[in-house]
Design a protein around this motif. Structure first.
Motif, PDB file in Angstrom:
ATOM      1  N   TRP A   1     -32.964  -9.842 -25.119  1.00 62.79           N
ATOM      2  CA  TRP A   1     -32.435 -10.697 -24.891  1.00 62.79           C
ATOM      3  C   TRP A   1     -33.135 -11.641 -24.230  1.00 62.79           C
ATOM      4  O   TRP A   1     -32.787 -12.972 -24.750  1.00 62.79           O
ATOM      5  CB  TRP A   1     -31.108 -10.540 -24.265  1.00 62.79           C
ATOM      6  CG  TRP A   1     -29.676 -11.765 -24.419  1.00 62.79           C
ATOM      7  CD1 TRP A   1     -29.550 -12.280 -24.548  1.00 62.79           C
ATOM      8  CD2 TRP A   1     -28.395 -11.086 -24.220  1.00 62.79           C
ATOM      9  NE1 TRP A   1     -28.330 -13.690 -24.948  1.00 62.79           N
ATOM     10  CE2 TRP A   1     -27.655 -12.854 -24.118  1.00 62.79           C
ATOM     11  CE3 TRP A   1     -27.941 -10.455 -22.839  1.00 62.79           C
ATOM     12  CZ2 TRP A   1     -26.190 -13.125 -23.273  1.00 62.79           C
ATOM     13  CZ3 TRP A   1     -26.739 -10.271 -22.086  1.00 62.79           C
ATOM     14  CH2 TRP A   1     -26.114 -11.550 -22.311  1.00 62.79           C
ATOM     15  N   ARG A   2     -33.492 -12.035 -23.191  1.00 66.22           N
ATOM     16  CA  ARG A   2     -34.033 -12.672 -22.134  1.00 66.22           C
ATOM     17  C   ARG A   2     -34.845 -13.229 -22.755  1.00 66.22           C
ATOM     18  O   ARG A   2     -35.384 -14.697 -23.407  1.00 66.22           O
ATOM     19  CB  ARG A   2     -34.116 -12.221 -20.823  1.00 66.22           C
ATOM     20  CG  ARG A   2     -33.101 -11.813 -19.877  1.00 66.22           C
ATOM     21  CD  ARG A   2     -34.031 -11.746 -18.685  1.00 66.22           C
ATOM     22  NE  ARG A   2     -33.130 -10.491 -17.818  1.00 66.22           N
ATOM     23  CZ  ARG A   2     -32.665 -11.234 -16.863  1.00 66.22           C
ATOM     24  NH1 ARG A   2     -32.371 -12.661 -17.390  1.00 66.22           N
ATOM     25  NH2 ARG A   2     -31.447 -10.675 -15.887  1.00 66.22           N
TER      26      ARG A   2
ATOM     27  N   SER B   1     -35.408 -13.116 -26.765  1.00 63.50           N
ATOM     28  CA  SER B   1     -35.178 -13.812 -27.163  1.00 63.50           C
ATOM     29  C   SER B   1     -34.855 -15.556 -26.377  1.00 63.50           C
ATOM     30  O   SER B   1     -34.707 -16.498 -27.530  1.00 63.50           O
ATOM     31  CB  SER B   1     -34.334 -13.574 -28.282  1.00 63.50           C
ATOM     32  OG  SER B   1     -33.394 -14.049 -29.316  1.00 63.50           O
ATOM     33  N   HIS B   2     -33.789 -15.316 -25.822  1.00 59.45           N
ATOM     34  CA  HIS B   2     -32.877 -17.020 -25.266  1.00 59.45           C
ATOM     35  C   HIS B   2     -34.516 -17.994 -24.457  1.00 59.45           C
ATOM     36  O   HIS B   2     -34.153 -19.163 -24.543  1.00 59.45           O
ATOM     37  CB  HIS B   2     -32.124 -16.472 -24.162  1.00 59.45           C
ATOM     38  CG  HIS B   2     -31.650 -17.796 -23.845  1.00 59.45           C
ATOM     39  ND1 HIS B   2     -30.650 -18.498 -24.105  1.00 59.45           N
ATOM     40  CD2 HIS B   2     -31.633 -18.021 -22.177  1.00 59.45           C
ATOM     41  CE1 HIS B   2     -29.892 -19.463 -23.535  1.00 59.45           C
ATOM     42  NE2 HIS B   2     -30.467 -19.532 -23.023  1.00 59.45           N
TER      43      HIS B   2
ATOM     44  N   CYS C   1     -34.300 -17.532 -32.962  1.00 60.61           N
ATOM     45  CA  CYS C   1     -33.603 -17.929 -31.669  1.00 60.61           C
ATOM     46  C   CYS C   1     -32.216 -17.649 -31.354  1.00 60.61           C
ATOM     47  O   CYS C   1     -31.944 -16.468 -31.095  1.00 60.61           O
ATOM     48  CB  CYS C   1     -34.613 -18.687 -30.792  1.00 60.61           C
ATOM     49  SG  CYS C   1     -36.324 -18.427 -31.179  1.00 60.61           S
TER      50      CYS C   1
ATOM     51  N   ALA D   1     -30.658 -14.082 -30.334  1.00 65.47           N
ATOM     52  CA  ALA D   1     -29.865 -13.523 -28.844  1.00 65.47           C
ATOM     53  C   ALA D   1     -28.522 -13.332 -29.306  1.00 65.47           C
ATOM     54  O   ALA D   1     -27.913 -12.169 -28.599  1.00 65.47           O
ATOM     55  CB  ALA D   1     -29.479 -14.938 -28.296  1.00 65.47           C
TER      56      ALA D   1
ATOM     57  N   ARG E   1     -27.102 -10.459 -28.046  1.00 72.86           N
ATOM     58  CA  ARG E   1     -25.367 -10.476 -26.997  1.00 72.86           C
ATOM     59  C   ARG E   1     -25.031  -9.266 -27.159  1.00 72.86           C
ATOM     60  O   ARG E   1     -23.933  -8.711 -26.547  1.00 72.86           O
ATOM     61  CB  ARG E   1     -25.020 -11.489 -26.602  1.00 72.86           C
ATOM     62  CG  ARG E   1     -23.833 -12.895 -26.250  1.00 72.86           C
ATOM     63  CD  ARG E   1     -23.432 -11.291 -24.990  1.00 72.86           C
ATOM     64  NE  ARG E   1     -22.095 -12.058 -24.624  1.00 72.86           N
ATOM     65  CZ  ARG E   1     -21.063 -10.856 -24.322  1.00 72.86           C
ATOM     66  NH1 ARG E   1     -21.633  -9.967 -25.565  1.00 72.86           N
ATOM     67  NH2 ARG E   1     -20.121 -11.367 -24.471  1.00 72.86           N
TER      68      ARG E   1
ATOM     69  N   SER F   1     -27.115 -17.902 -22.577  1.00 74.90           N
ATOM     70  CA  SER F   1     -28.407 -17.359 -20.900  1.00 74.90           C
ATOM     71  C   SER F   1     -28.040 -15.589 -20.666  1.00 74.90           C
ATOM     72  O   SER F   1     -26.257 -15.895 -20.433  1.00 74.90           O
ATOM     73  CB  SER F   1     -28.165 -18.215 -19.690  1.00 74.90           C
ATOM     74  OG  SER F   1     -29.502 -17.124 -18.864  1.00 74.90           O
TER      75      SER F   1
END
Length: 769
Positions: A165-166, A168-169, A184, A188, A192, A705
């Motif tokens: 996730w990080r 992709s973010h 993206c 994300a 999530r 985020s």
């Protein structure tokens, strides 16, 4: 010491690749996996010999071998290869890629045999080398399944998902095109959603549910530990009390400190209480527990609702693809819900296919066993379109005539029956339906339904309108009679209204004391003459504490354009806040912008009172006033109030005026993002259609985020609770559409559907309604 060990000469036959891989590794590697990573001729012999020679520098665990010190490993690797652990990183990355490739067709065996890839390699891969496509495979089902049997597996996989996730973010900030941004964002969102649905939602499951799952063999006994880790002490004790009695001594392979804590928690319950807990677990049936757990995951009906909302935003052929995804989910839900969703989806199909879909809906309606369900679905069918509904509507009206009692859904159905269908009824049957509609209504509001219905044919509407006057005249209690008259006055013809007014105002003014609701109701449709009568004769007799009545009278006077009368009602109010609100409403409708400024400016430093700016924005009459309004907005203390004011005024502005204000809006968005999400996200959502693209990117970077996510269900920010109930779904759709285009919205629809399938496969296999 490392320096002493490094002084020992390395044997000349140590394999350089083996040393480089061990030096670059993030954790222990088994000998068998080292052989796979190093590869080449006689890899098994080379690795085995090197491990024997490196024995002084290594430590061993149940998972394999690793250097005692990372720095020592790096030093030894450089002595054997000028690339050192760079060579090792390359070999490890290639091994991770090969492992991921090996299960691309569904086999999890290669992953299950590669414990280093599971525990360390995938995480390293995410942080350094994974492409967007490879990132998806890192958190696919084979990796989740491979984590499951490992100690701490659920939370290990959770850490992997968060790392993805990080990544992709972060990639969103690097994206340079709409297509890249959209990819993206969808990725994300997928990560999530997996994080919330697959892992963390179980933390918030009822302890009794978890205990039942352990007792029934759905969860391993160690699940109690994994679920307890993120909890507060109080919540953990509650979990222990439910879970510990469900776990046998032999199965309780928990760390000693946690085991002692669990036993202390259970010891705090009386023996009868513990016994009752066990009995409750024994009474749990597997299907009951499974159904309860399933409710923690995706519910297909909610996914269908999200897909429907997305389809509404798309054009053909993208819309048809999303509708197909929704239609495929219908088979898995209960028949009455299936028919309801089919009715909601049918109007979205292209015209050439819509009639066929509607016929299918009508057939499903007729097949439902409960009349209430049939009428509920048919009402939604009529709200979407009444095309081709004549036959099913006539059947439904026949069902009602022959039913012993109207179901709760009958009134809403009758309210939406088209006039053409009422005209097809035999007059006596139409009258009978209306009489039963009124006679079987639950409460006075429902009984007024036929009067509010704009679909009745004129002859039937006239008959319905005659009855209220007779009902009012039959009432002997003055207060009761006037209250009923006040509820009816806005719903009847002019002739009936005149007679109601004569009855209403024929009583002495003193009779209105304590009759606030009757006057408040009447005010909504009063004439100017009636307002003056109430002002001069009735109000002096009503007593105090009637600000709600005065506010209703003031609003009606404003609507009729009499500023002096409105001001008189306003002046009579006792509450400062109510009077100030009424003053502002008068100024907005009948005054100048200078009057508005005079009333609003003193409140700008008050966080709550500055919320009136939104009302000002909605009532702004001239675009020429926009610049003065912008100055007012800039002076408001609370950023979310400023943004809600922009959202209110922007729809009425020209593109040029919006452009002039774009810098002020961008500054306000940045300020709102610094406010608590629960206080500001609804405001952000309301402004999405008008925000510049750069501001929307700021919102996404901040709110999507992983660092902004909070694990307590009650605290998840409204903007991103799309996982369970898809709250504010339209706002999320707007973000995707504005920043990633239609392709991103379609990709999110595909992702929702694929995740729904995934969670259904790995979760309890039960139907959901």
């Amino acid at each position: 010491m490392p320096s002493e060990r490094s002084a020992t000469p390395l044997p000349g036959d140590a394999d350089a690749d083996t040393v480089c891989v061990l030096s670059a590794a993030s954790g222990p590697i088994s000998e068998a996996e080292l052989v796979q990573i190093v590869g080449g001729d006689q890899a098994e012999a080379r690795v085995s010999a090197t491990l024997r020679e490196l024995e002084p520098w290594l430590c061993h665990t149940t998972h394999g071998a690793a250097f005692l010190h990372r720095s020592l490993g790096k030093e030894l690797a450089l002595r054997l290869s000028h690339l050192g652990d760079v060579r090792g990183q390359a070999l490890l990355t290639a091994h991770v890629r090969a492992t991921l490739d090996s299960y691309s067709e569904g086999s999890i065996a290669p992953v299950a045999r590669s414990e280093y890839v599971i525990r360390y390699g995938a995480m390293h891969f995410l942080r350094h080398d994974a492409t967007a496509e490879e990132l998806d495979r890192v958190i696919a089902e084979p990796m989740r399944a491979a984590w499951e049997p490992l100690d701490g597996g659920a939370f290990g996989f959770r850490a992997l998902v968060v790392a993805a996730w990080r990544r992709s973010h972060a990639a969103f900030g690097e994206a340079t095109s709409e297509a890249a941004r959209g990819r993206c964002m969808v990725q994300a969102l997928r990560l999530r959603t997996i994080f919330e649905q697959l892992i963390t939602s179980l933390v918030h499951a009822l302890p009794e549910m978890v205990a039942g799952a352990i007792h029934e063999g759905i969860f391993r006994p160690g699940a109690g530990i994994e679920l307890a880790k993120p909890l507060s002490e109080n919540d953990r004790v509650r979990l222990w009390r439910a879970v510990r009695p469900a776990v046998s001594e032999a199965d309780a392979l928990w760390p000693a400190p946690l085991l002692r804590e669990a036993d202390r928690a259970v010891a705090g319950i009386e023996a009868s209480g513990a016994s009752a807990a066990r009995s409750a677990h024994e009474r749990d049936r597997r299907d009951v527990v499974l159904r309860a757990l399933k409710s923690r995951r995706f519910v297909k009906a909610l996914v269908i609702g999200a897909l429907r909302r997305i389809a509404e935003r798309l054009r053909s052929p993208a819309r048809e693809e999303v509708l197909l995804l929704a239609a495929r989910r219908l088979a898995a839900i209960h028949p009455e819900r299936r028919a309801l969703w089919a009715a909601l989806l049918a109007p979205l199909y292209p015209e050439e296919r819509r009639a066929e879909r509607l016929e299918d809906v009508d057939a499903q309606i007729s097949a439902l066993p409960e009349l209430g369900d049939r009428l509920e679905v048919l009402t939604e069918r009529l709200l979407g379109t009444s095309a081709g509904a004549s036959a099913i509507v006539q059947r439904a009206m026949g069902w009602l005539l022959s039913s012993e009692r109207f179901p709760l859904t009958a009134q809403r159905f009758l309210f939406h029956v088209p006039e053409s269908e009422w005209n097809r009824c035999v007059p006596d049957e139409a009258r009978a339906l209306v009489r039963r509609w009124q006679g079987e209504s639950r409460g006075s509001a429902d009984s007024l339904g036929p009067l509010r219905c704009g679909q009745l044919p004129p002859w039937l509407a006239a008959e319905v309108q005659d009855a209220p006057l007779a009902e009012v005249k039959e009432r002997t209690d003055v207060s009761d009679r006037n209250f009923v008259a006040s509820e009816l006055v806005s719903l009847v013809t002019a002739d009936v209204r005149a007679e109601l007014a004569r009855v209403f105002f024929s009583v002495p003014p003193e009779a209105f004391r304590g009759e606030d609701r009757a006057i408040e109701n009447w005010a909504e449709s009063a004439t100017l003459e009636e307002l003056r009568t109430i002002h001069q004769k009735v109000l002096p007799c009503m007593g105090s504490q009637i600000d709600d009545v005065l506010a209703a009278l003031c609003r009606r006077a404003v609507a009729l354009g009499d500023r002096d009368l409105a001001t008189s009602f306003c002046a009579a109010m006792e509450g400062d806040d109510d009077r100030h609100q009424a003053d502002l409403e008068i100024a907005l409708a009948l005054g100048s912008f200078s009057d508005v400024e005079r009333l609003v400016r003193p409140d700008l430093e008050d966080e709550e009172a500055s919320g009136m700016l939104e009302m000002v924005g909605k009532a702004l009459k001239r675009e020429e006033d926009a610049a003065r309004f912008a100055e007012l907005v800039r002076g408001a203390t609370r950023a979310s109030n400023r943004l809600s004011a922009w959202a209110a005024v922007f729809p009425s502005l020209s593109p040029e005026a919006r452009e002039r204000l774009s810098a002020a809006v961008a500054d306000t968005v940045n300020a709102v993002l610094r406010e608590p999400p629960e206080e500001s996200d609804d405001t952000l959502c309301s402004m999405f259609p008008w925000m510049p693209e750069e501001s929307l990117c700021d919102v996404w970077r901040e709110r999507a985020s992983p660092d902004a996510w909070r694990p307590t269900i009650a605290e998840i920010t409204p903007l991103f609770t799309y996982d369970r109930s898809y709250d504010n779904g339209a706002c999320l759709d707007t973000l995707l559409l504005r920043l990633g285009g239609e392709a991103a919205l379609v990709a999110w629809a595909r992702t929702l559907a694929s995740l729904d399938d995934w969670f259904s496969e790995i979760g309890p296999g039960l139907e959901e309604g």
